[in-house]
Design a protein around this motif. Structure first.
Motif, mmCIF file in Angstrom:
data_model
loop_
_atom_site.group_PDB
_atom_site.id
_atom_site.type_symbol
_atom_site.label_atom_id
_atom_site.label_comp_id
_atom_site.label_asym_id
_atom_site.label_seq_id
_atom_site.Cartn_x
_atom_site.Cartn_y
_atom_site.Cartn_z
ATOM 1 N N VAL A 148 0.506 -0.972 0.006
ATOM 2 C CA VAL A 148 -0.166 -0.057 0.339
ATOM 3 C C VAL A 148 1.397 0.607 0.064
ATOM 4 N N ILE A 149 0.078 1.725 -1.267
ATOM 5 C CA ILE A 149 0.805 2.885 -0.772
ATOM 6 C C ILE A 149 0.948 4.874 0.111
ATOM 7 N N SER A 195 9.437 3.954 12.020
ATOM 8 C CA SER A 195 10.389 2.592 13.172
ATOM 9 C C SER A 195 9.001 2.396 13.821
ATOM 10 N N ALA A 196 7.601 2.660 13.691
ATOM 11 C CA ALA A 196 6.639 2.825 14.157
ATOM 12 C C ALA A 196 5.911 1.693 13.132
ATOM 13 N N ALA A 197 5.764 1.785 12.257
ATOM 14 C CA ALA A 197 5.351 0.767 10.637
ATOM 15 C C ALA A 197 5.234 -0.272 10.651
ATOM 16 N N GLN A 213 2.413 12.509 -3.969
ATOM 17 C CA GLN A 213 3.124 12.308 -5.223
ATOM 18 C C GLN A 213 3.514 10.542 -4.098
ATOM 19 N N ALA A 214 4.142 9.253 -4.431
ATOM 20 C CA ALA A 214 4.638 8.512 -3.923
ATOM 21 C C ALA A 214 5.642 8.803 -2.745
ATOM 22 N N VAL A 215 5.914 8.481 -1.486
ATOM 23 C CA VAL A 215 6.361 8.603 -0.674
ATOM 24 C C VAL A 215 7.160 7.736 -0.072
ATOM 25 N N ALA A 216 5.683 6.382 0.195
ATOM 26 C CA ALA A 216 6.638 5.582 0.882
ATOM 27 C C ALA A 216 5.590 3.735 0.732
ATOM 28 N N ILE A 217 6.314 2.720 0.056
ATOM 29 C CA ILE A 217 5.592 1.466 -0.254
ATOM 30 C C ILE A 217 4.810 0.682 1.436
ATOM 31 N N THR A 251 0.800 2.418 6.999
ATOM 32 C CA THR A 251 1.032 3.772 6.313
ATOM 33 C C THR A 251 0.246 4.275 7.549
ATOM 34 N N GLN A 252 0.045 4.668 7.908
ATOM 35 C CA GLN A 252 -0.736 5.636 9.091
ATOM 36 C C GLN A 252 0.507 6.072 9.913
ATOM 37 N N LEU A 253 0.833 5.085 9.883
ATOM 38 C CA LEU A 253 2.036 5.081 10.770
ATOM 39 C C LEU A 253 3.352 5.800 10.932
#
Length: 503
Positions: free
Chosen positions: A52-53, A69-71, A110-114, A127-129
């Motif tokens: 999930v992006i 780290s939390a994610a 814009q996609a920052v992380a997955i 992703t919310q963490l």
């Protein structure tokens, strides 16, 4: 094979199979839900994880701090990939947007992380963490505000053209139209979202994705990931709508490939519907000025079409004035395109790029001219037909029957019953009006190839990397092969959408 002579009789003209009513070959698969679309390819590779992006929360700026780290500690999470651990991510030459952000943010979402996890729900929750802190910058988002800074763009075709003396002819024309029209940004919303599965084996990448142009996808993925094209395989057996947005790879396939490489297992990604407008291409907004000058008989003496649009740095304009160059005759004419830099997602092809907004403006102007002339709109267009390229009168069209199209269309549509004065025809509570417009699209040609094989049982197999975007390619190609080779349609197998097939 060269087509440099007029076509004569050939096997396709027998029309034993082509032109006959057949059920779509893909129909049973689609109606039973068994057509293999990208996100549903559970059969192609085992142990698929879900990605999930996370998109940028600002529209322009830079990532100041990124804490995953939390994610990474969340239940079921396998990996979290950002620009800090993705390795080198290049920008493909054919693509304007950077498909992964960091540390710069070029546009909103814009996609920052997955996040990669065992289940979709776990990935989405993680992703919310992720904590992202940004330094915001002032952005440019309004075409009207940036219009004055627009520049002449680099294009395959000349951005500007001029024939005759437009200014003088327009000034002296008895009847004039001078109007500015605007069109908004528009986003694709195909039934199938942008979706991909990525898998690495011994340094080679295979992706099952929703894409219209397999060879371009292979080339661009190789450039983004620093691979040789031979080390990338792209499969897109069915595409549930593309309309231009899926001509190029987008963040779903790039982020899936990066995530799969870091996670060490296959990863599947689908852009959520709210992510699509900003992580894919869109039709850019336009500002268009149309000037028409005509005699009292309706014959055009002057045409001007100027268009402004915007894109990210290095992008392309919406080619809204292109069709005006060839649709109607007038001895004096100018067209121009100007491009402003905007901090919005990439502007690119969307369902008749250039034609849709450009012909809209031109045809509204033609209707306004017809009204001022008190002339029938169909008759006005017939009066301005041309059998030669208006910008290059020495180049005649091999065949052009706009007049025939207009006459047949108006006859079948009951145009003679039209009442030009608005508000004259009612159907119960409804006011009913009747209008018309001309349209055409230039013919773009490219090299193309297919492979045909015949086995000992008389079964013909056709293989090409062309895709079926819902238009019936499987059936049309099968009919063509059956017609040319003289075999029943049931003995033809068509394989599409695989970069292992001819381009």
């Amino acid at each position: 094979m060269k087509f440099d002579q007029p076509a004569t009789r050939n096997p396709i003209d027998r029309l034993k199979v082509v032109g006959k009513p057949y059920d779509r070959i893909d129909g049973p698969l689609k109606t039973t839900g068994t057509a293999p679309y990208a996100y549903e390819r559970h059969d192609v590779v085992p142990n698929q994880a879900y990605g999930v992006i996370l998109g940028a929360a600002i529209a322009k700026g830079r990532i100041r701090r990124l804490d995953t780290s939390a994610a990474r500690a969340a239940p079921g999470v396998i990996a979290v990939v950002t620009h800090e651990n993705a390795g080198k991510v290049n920008k493909a030459k054919a693509i304007t947007a950077k498909l992964m952000a960091g540390p710069e943010i070029d546009h909103f979402d814009q996609a920052v992380a997955i996040v990669v996890a065992s289940t979709f729900e776990q990935a989405r929750a993680a992703t919310q963490l992720i904590v992202v802190e940004y330094d915001r910058l002032e952005g440019r988002f309004d075409l009207a505000k940036e219009r004055a800074s627009a520049v002449k763009p680099k294009m395959d075709d000349p951005p500007d053209t001029a024939v005759g003396n437009f200014a003088e002819a327009f000034a002296n024309a008895p009847v004039k139209v001078d109007q500015t029209y605007t069109t908004p940004n528009q986003s694709h919303s195909a039934m199938e979202p942008f979706a991909s599965i990525a898998s690495w084996q011994e340094g080679k990448l295979t992706v099952w994705t929703s894409n219209q142009m397999i060879a371009w996808a292979r080339r661009d993925l190789a450039e983004v990931l620093g691979l040789q094209p031979a080390d990338v395989r792209v499969v897109s057996s069915y595409v549930g709508g593309g309309f231009g947005s899926k001509l190029w790879i987008r963040s779903d396939v790039v982020m899936a490939a990066l995530a799969a490489r870091v996670a060490g297992r296959p990863v599947k990604v689908a852009l959520a519907r709210p992510q699509i407008p900003n992580n894919t291409t869109h039709r850019p907004a336009t500002i268009q000025r149309i000037q028409l000058g005509a005699g009292n008989d309706g014959k055009l003496v002057a045409i001007s079409h100027e268009s402004w649009s915007g894109d990210l740095p290095g992008g392309q304009p919406e080619t809204a004035a292109m069709q005006t160059r060839q649709l109607y005759a007038a001895d004096n004419r100018i067209t121009s395109h100007r491009l402003a830099t905007l901090d919005l997602p990439e502007g690119n092809a969307m369902r008749a790029p250039g034609e849709a907004p450009g012909l809209m403006a031109l045809e509204i102007a033609m209707d306004e001219l017809a009204e001022r002339l008190k002339m029938d709109p169909v008759a006005l267009r017939i009066a301005n037909d041309t059998q030669v390229d208006p910008e290059k009168p020495g180049r005649a069209f091999s065949h052009r029957d706009l007049i025939g199209c207009l006459r047949i269309g108006s006859q079948r549509f009951g145009w003679e019953q039209r009442r030009a004065t608005p508000g004259q025809v009612r159907d119960g509570r409804w006011l009913v009006g009747m209008g018309m417009a001309s349209a055409f699209r230039g013919n773009m040609t490219m090299n193309s190839a297919a492979r045909a094989s015949l086995d000992g049982k008389g079964v013909v197999t056709i293989s090409t990397d062309m895709t079926d975007i819902g238009t019936g390619s499987y059936t049309v190609i099968a009919q063509t092969a059956a017609e040319l080779l003289g075999v029943p349609l049931e003995q033809v197998v068509v394989r599409l959408g695989d970069s292992d097939f001819p381009v």
